[in-house]
Each structure stands twice: as C-alpha cells, then as structure tokens.
Design an enzyme around this catalytic site. Structure first.
Site, PDB file in Angstrom:
ATOM      1  CG  HIS A 211      -0.079   0.420   2.599  1.00 51.39           C
ATOM      2  ND1 HIS A 211       0.642  -0.832   3.198  1.00 51.39           N
ATOM      3  CD2 HIS A 211       0.142   1.513   3.225  1.00 51.39           C
ATOM      4  CE1 HIS A 211       1.162  -0.274   3.928  1.00 51.39           C
ATOM      5  NE2 HIS A 211       0.917   0.975   4.368  1.00 51.39           N
TER       6      HIS A 211
HETATM    7  C1  UD1 Z   1      -1.158   5.896   5.926  1.00 51.26           C
HETATM    8  C2  UD1 Z   1       0.463   6.512   6.126  1.00 51.26           C
HETATM    9  C3  UD1 Z   1       1.371   5.227   6.091  1.00 51.26           C
HETATM   10  C4  UD1 Z   1       0.685   3.911   6.665  1.00 51.26           C
HETATM   11  C5  UD1 Z   1      -0.654   3.426   6.284  1.00 51.26           C
HETATM   12  C6  UD1 Z   1      -1.040   2.531   7.268  1.00 51.26           C
HETATM   13  C7  UD1 Z   1       0.993   8.723   5.852  1.00 51.26           C
HETATM   14  C8  UD1 Z   1       1.432   9.719   5.205  1.00 51.26           C
HETATM   15  N1  UD1 Z   1       0.872   7.569   5.385  1.00 51.26           N
HETATM   16  O1  UD1 Z   1      -1.218   5.694   4.464  1.00 51.26           O
HETATM   17  O2  UD1 Z   1       2.577   5.568   6.721  1.00 51.26           O
HETATM   18  O3  UD1 Z   1       1.481   2.768   6.397  1.00 51.26           O
HETATM   19  O4  UD1 Z   1      -1.291   4.909   6.735  1.00 51.26           O
HETATM   20  O5  UD1 Z   1      -2.189   1.770   6.527  1.00 51.26           O
HETATM   21  O6  UD1 Z   1       0.373   9.169   7.192  1.00 51.26           O
HETATM   22  N2  UD1 Z   1      -8.710   5.207   2.433  1.00 51.26           N
HETATM   23  C9  UD1 Z   1     -10.188   4.727   2.746  1.00 51.26           C
HETATM   24  N3  UD1 Z   1     -10.502   4.410   4.084  1.00 51.26           N
HETATM   25  C10 UD1 Z   1      -9.463   4.740   5.157  1.00 51.26           C
HETATM   26  C11 UD1 Z   1      -8.311   5.401   4.922  1.00 51.26           C
HETATM   27  C12 UD1 Z   1      -8.103   5.610   3.585  1.00 51.26           C
HETATM   28  O7  UD1 Z   1     -10.743   4.442   1.613  1.00 51.26           O
HETATM   29  O8  UD1 Z   1     -10.081   4.313   6.339  1.00 51.26           O
HETATM   30  C13 UD1 Z   1      -8.309   5.608   1.005  1.00 51.26           C
HETATM   31  C14 UD1 Z   1      -8.588   6.882   0.665  1.00 51.26           C
HETATM   32  O9  UD1 Z   1      -8.854   6.747  -0.840  1.00 51.26           O
HETATM   33  C15 UD1 Z   1      -7.201   7.813   0.855  1.00 51.26           C
HETATM   34  C16 UD1 Z   1      -6.337   6.578   0.687  1.00 51.26           C
HETATM   35  O10 UD1 Z   1      -6.910   5.320   1.218  1.00 51.26           O
HETATM   36  O11 UD1 Z   1      -7.422   8.997  -0.151  1.00 51.26           O
HETATM   37  C17 UD1 Z   1      -4.788   6.830   1.378  1.00 51.26           C
HETATM   38  O12 UD1 Z   1      -5.308   7.259   2.732  1.00 51.26           O
HETATM   39  P1  UD1 Z   1      -4.114   8.090   3.592  1.00 51.26           P
HETATM   40  O13 UD1 Z   1      -4.508   8.120   5.075  1.00 51.26           O
HETATM   41  O14 UD1 Z   1      -3.913   9.426   3.058  1.00 51.26           O
HETATM   42  O15 UD1 Z   1      -2.613   7.018   3.584  1.00 51.26           O
HETATM   43  P2  UD1 Z   1      -2.336   5.579   3.648  1.00 51.26           P
HETATM   44  O16 UD1 Z   1      -2.194   5.099   2.266  1.00 51.26           O
HETATM   45  O17 UD1 Z   1      -3.579   4.982   4.187  1.00 51.26           O
HETATM   46  N1  UDP Z   2      -3.183  -5.735   9.134  1.00 51.32           N
HETATM   47  C1  UDP Z   2      -4.548  -5.881   9.409  1.00 51.32           C
HETATM   48  N2  UDP Z   2      -5.343  -6.521   8.503  1.00 51.32           N
HETATM   49  C2  UDP Z   2      -4.989  -6.306   7.126  1.00 51.32           C
HETATM   50  C3  UDP Z   2      -3.745  -5.818   6.760  1.00 51.32           C
HETATM   51  C4  UDP Z   2      -2.845  -5.556   7.951  1.00 51.32           C
HETATM   52  O1  UDP Z   2      -4.878  -6.158  10.606  1.00 51.32           O
HETATM   53  O2  UDP Z   2      -5.744  -6.795   6.213  1.00 51.32           O
HETATM   54  C5  UDP Z   2      -2.402  -5.231  10.306  1.00 51.32           C
HETATM   55  C6  UDP Z   2      -0.907  -5.968  10.400  1.00 51.32           C
HETATM   56  O3  UDP Z   2      -1.149  -7.136  11.225  1.00 51.32           O
HETATM   57  C7  UDP Z   2      -0.254  -4.968  11.038  1.00 51.32           C
HETATM   58  C8  UDP Z   2      -0.870  -3.700  10.554  1.00 51.32           C
HETATM   59  O4  UDP Z   2      -2.091  -3.978  10.126  1.00 51.32           O
HETATM   60  O5  UDP Z   2      -0.130  -5.029  12.441  1.00 51.32           O
HETATM   61  C9  UDP Z   2      -0.023  -2.918   9.603  1.00 51.32           C
HETATM   62  O6  UDP Z   2      -0.563  -1.706   8.860  1.00 51.32           O
HETATM   63  P1  UDP Z   2      -0.335  -1.094   7.486  1.00 51.32           P
HETATM   64  O7  UDP Z   2       0.288  -2.127   6.715  1.00 51.32           O
HETATM   65  O8  UDP Z   2      -1.508  -0.542   7.226  1.00 51.32           O
HETATM   66  O9  UDP Z   2       0.820  -0.083   7.962  1.00 51.32           O
HETATM   67  P2  UDP Z   2       2.299   0.090   8.286  1.00 51.32           P
HETATM   68  O10 UDP Z   2       2.731  -0.719   9.255  1.00 51.32           O
HETATM   69  O11 UDP Z   2       2.871  -0.025   6.862  1.00 51.32           O
HETATM   70  O12 UDP Z   2       2.523   1.543   8.547  1.00 51.32           O
END
Ligand code: UD1
Ligand code: UDP
Length: 369
Positions: A211
């Site tokens: 992601h």
């Molecule tokens: C964010 C963090 C990233 C982390 C990830 C965990 C930053 C800069 N990035 O990335 O470091 O690894 O969270 O998962 O803070 N969206 C939904 N539903 C949600 C949330 C997001 O549909 O509940 C979609 C939206 O289209 C949104 C996109 O995901 O634009 C990205 O969401 P955003 O919170 O900006 O960043 P992440 O990619 O989730």
């Molecule tokens: N995770 C989860 N369900 C999923 C994918 C990931 O519960 O479908 C959990 C996973 O066990 C880990 C956390 O989400 O604890 C990692 O989050 P993510 O990969 O979104 O963010 P990052 O660690 O890269 O910031």
C-alpha cells in the site's frame, strides 16, 4: 509520604497500525486506571481500517474523533493540527503519546510540543534514509520534538544518539507490536477460522500486502510488483492472498492494472490477519508492521521495497529486500521459502507497553505530603 499525582496522558492516533501498536499501552493504562484519553484524528475511517480494530482489541472508544479523513498531505495534516490543538488546550494533558510515522503522528507531536506538552514517541529512531517517503519525514521530525523517545532496539537508540538526541531521553523498550502479537495470537487461533473460510491450507499459500505511496501511486512500479506476484503464483502453483488497502484498490482501478492471478480480499481484522500471517508459507509486503510481525511469528518475508527502516529483520535472516523488480521478487521468494525460521525476534519480550507506561510514571512521581 510520597504519593503519585495522577498525570493525564493523551494518546493521539489515526491509522490502522497506530491503533494496533498503541493497544498494549492503552491496555496498560486501563489496568493501572490511569487518567488517559484517546484522540483519534480520523485519518483512517472505513470500518475495516479503523472501527474493527477497536472491537477486536476491545479498546474503549476515542474520547475525540476529529474526522479529518483523506486529503492532500498539507490539507490532511493542517486539519489535524487545528483539531488537535483545540482538544489539547481544553484537556491540558501532561504527556501526549504518538506512535510510528504517519501524518497523525507528526501532527500530534507538533501541536503538543508547541503547547509545551511533553511528547512521547513510541517506535522512535527508525530510519530508512529515504527522504522521499512521507513516513521518513514524519518519524524524523517527531523524534526531534519528543521528550521521551521509546526506541524498539539498541540499533534505533544508536541512530538517535548519532543525531544528537541526549541519551537520557531515550528508552529501549522493544516494539509494542510484539506485545500485540503475543497478546492476540492465541485469541486469534481460538476465535478466527479465516484459513478454512478462504479454503486455504496452512503453509500452502502466500500472503501479500502492498500500500505504500511510492509503490502503488506509481503505475509502472505497481505493475512490476503485480507481475512479480504473478510470477510467484505461476512458479509455485499456490494461492496468493492480498488483503488490499483502499489506497491500492483505488490505484489498481485508476491505472487499469491486471490482477487476475492474485486473490484480492477486503482488508481483514487484526485477529484474522495474525492467523493469515502465522499460517503463510511466505509473506510479501511493503508494510512496516507486517515486516515486524512476520519476523516475530517466524514466517519468512520478502519486502517489496528498496530499503527498510527495520534492518533488524534482514540482519536476523527473516527478511530480504526485493524492491519492485518482478524477476527479483520471484528470486527472493524462491530463496526465502527455503529459509529455516531459526532467527531470534529482535523486537523485545512483549512487555514494551508496560515499560513505556512505567517510564512515564517514574518521571511523574511528584512529591506530596
Ligand atoms: C497511511 C500512512 C502510512 C501507513 C498507512 C497505514 C501517512 C503519510 N501514511 O497511509 O505511513 O503505512 O497509513 O495503513 O500518514 N482510505 C480509505 N479508507 C480509510 C483510509 C484511507 O478508503 O479508512 C483511502 C482513501 O482513498 C485515501 C487513501 O486510502 O485517499 C490513502 O489514505 P491516507 O490516510 O492518506 O494514507 P495511507 O495510504 O492509508
Ligand atoms: N493488518 C490487518 N489487516 C489487514 C492488513 C494488515 O489487521 O488486512 C495489520 C497488520 O497485522 C499490522 C498492521 O495492520 O499490524 C500494519 O498496518 P499497515 O500495513 O497498514 O501499515 P504500516 O505498518 O505499513 O505503517
């Protein structure tokens, strides 16, 4: 007589990994009946990215949810700054705890430090040394405005010392992800049956998550990764399950990418994900938390990135960096499926949450008659 004054702690979080990795600290605050509250920025808001983790981990609701939602980095972070400031001015906590490297992490740390509130950074001292990643900026800036730096390993402590952080501010606690895994694995095995539900067999499938912005927002790079995953399916003839982050799903649609051989499923709850990780033959990921968890669980990992801020996983032999090159993804997968899982978990003994809260209370002991 010395009595403990009850300090007020604000736990600021906003995304899936922060909820999971803060959960051991929240549990400890509950156990000790500390004066704490959760401030949720609302960065993640979909049920399966947010609410499901509060339910799974039996956490009490956030006292505040700013409902900031998605947006450009500046807009999203800016809304958080305004909202967090209002809450902290009203609540006047002594300490604000933030975790990791998201925009919510940075916003919480920035507001608190400007208001003169002590910031505690959980998971301090990680560095990928790649400033193009938003996470690298967030974690570095957060470290440098923190009062307590809770480093997961000696390595992360050394990084902080190298950047001039005074030693007395750094506490090596282990990573709370280990606590979360230890506290929930057995519950997951009892309460979830996702392997059967998905008609998988233990150690006979691959688990993927991807992601990260630098991977999925770049059409060519995401396409190479998906081609690499197809190569893996063709080579091993085994299913490859990908619980897909909403960002990645959106990008696949927008770029019109081909994902036929990969089994896409909606993001799953933490207990189900732990079960999927624990039973996988191999994990392929660009996630920080998933690199750590697979290492803790003894499941080999191929990281779909050119660098990692979790080098401990590579050093113990649990993880290898494949980048986004499709041939290299296959080569690394071939090597890692044969890897014996004899490594030692480098992220601590599962008591990080307890140690962090203990440290906060130690410095909060104010003398009173
Ligand atoms: C964010 C963090 C990233 C982390 C990830 C965990 C930053 C800069 N990035 O990335 O470091 O690894 O969270 O998962 O803070 N969206 C939904 N539903 C949600 C949330 C997001 O549909 O509940 C979609 C939206 O289209 C949104 C996109 O995901 O634009 C990205 O969401 P955003 O919170 O900006 O960043 P992440 O990619 O989730
Ligand atoms: N995770 C989860 N369900 C999923 C994918 C990931 O519960 O479908 C959990 C996973 O066990 C880990 C956390 O989400 O604890 C990692 O989050 P993510 O990969 O979104 O963010 P990052 O660690 O890269 O910031």
């Amino acid at each position: 007589m010395w009595v403990e004054r009850l300090m007020k702690i604000s736990i600021v979080l906003g995304t899936r990994p922060e909820i999971i990795k803060m959960s051991p600290i929240i549990r400890e605050c509950e156990r000790l009946e500390l004066d704490y509250f959760i401030l949720h920025t609302g960065q993640h808001y979909s049920y399966n990215m947010d609410r499901v983790f509060f339910e799974d981990l039996e956490l009490s609701d956030a006292k505040y949810n700013l409902d900031v939602g998605s947006g450009s980095p500046g807009e999203q972070t800016g809304k958080m700054l305004v909202g967090i400031e209002k809450v902290l001015e009203k609540e006047t906590p002594e300490v604000v705890l933030v975790q990791g490297d998201t925009n919510s992490t940075l916003a919480g740390a920035l507001v608190a430090s400007k208001l003169g509130i002590k910031v505690g950074h959980v998971e301090a001292g990680l560095r990928s040394y790649d400033r193009r990643m938003p996470e690298e900026i967030n974690r570095t800036l957060t470290d440098h405005c923190s009062y307590y730096l809770f480093a997961p390993t000696e390595k992360s402590k050394r990084i902080l010392l190298g950047e001039g952080v005074p030693e007395k501010k750094i506490f090596v606690t282990g990573n709370t992800v280990v606590d979360a895994v230890f506290q929930n694995l057995e519950i997951a095995n009892r309460k979830r049956n996702i392997i059967n539900d998905l008609e998988l067999r233990s150690k006979d499938y691959f688990l993927v998550t991807a992601h990260r912005q630098e991977n999925v927002d770049n059409k060519a790079r995401f396409a190479w990764i998906l081609r690499g995953l197809r190569n893996v399916v063709e080579e091993f003839g085994l299913p490859l399950v990908y619980p897909i982050h909403p960002r990645s799903r959106k990008q696949i649609r927008e770029f019109g990418l081909q994902v036929d051989e990969v089994r896409l499923i909606e993001p799953v709850d933490f207990l189900s994900f732990l079960q999927l990780e624990n039973n996988a033959k191999l994990v392929l990921t660009d996630s920080g938390g998933v690199q750590e968890e697979s290492c803790v669980l003894g499941v080999p990992c191929v990281t779909l990135r050119d660098n990692t801020e979790r080098p401990e996983t590579v050093e113990v032999g649990a993880n290898v960096l494949a980048g986004a090159d499709s041939d290299r993804i296959l080569e690394c997968s071939k090597i890692m499926v044969r890897r014996q899982n004899r490594w030692e978990n480098p992220f601590g003994d599962g008591r990080a949450g307890i140690k962090i809260v203990e440290e906060l209370r130690k410095t909060d002991l104010l003398g009173a008659e």
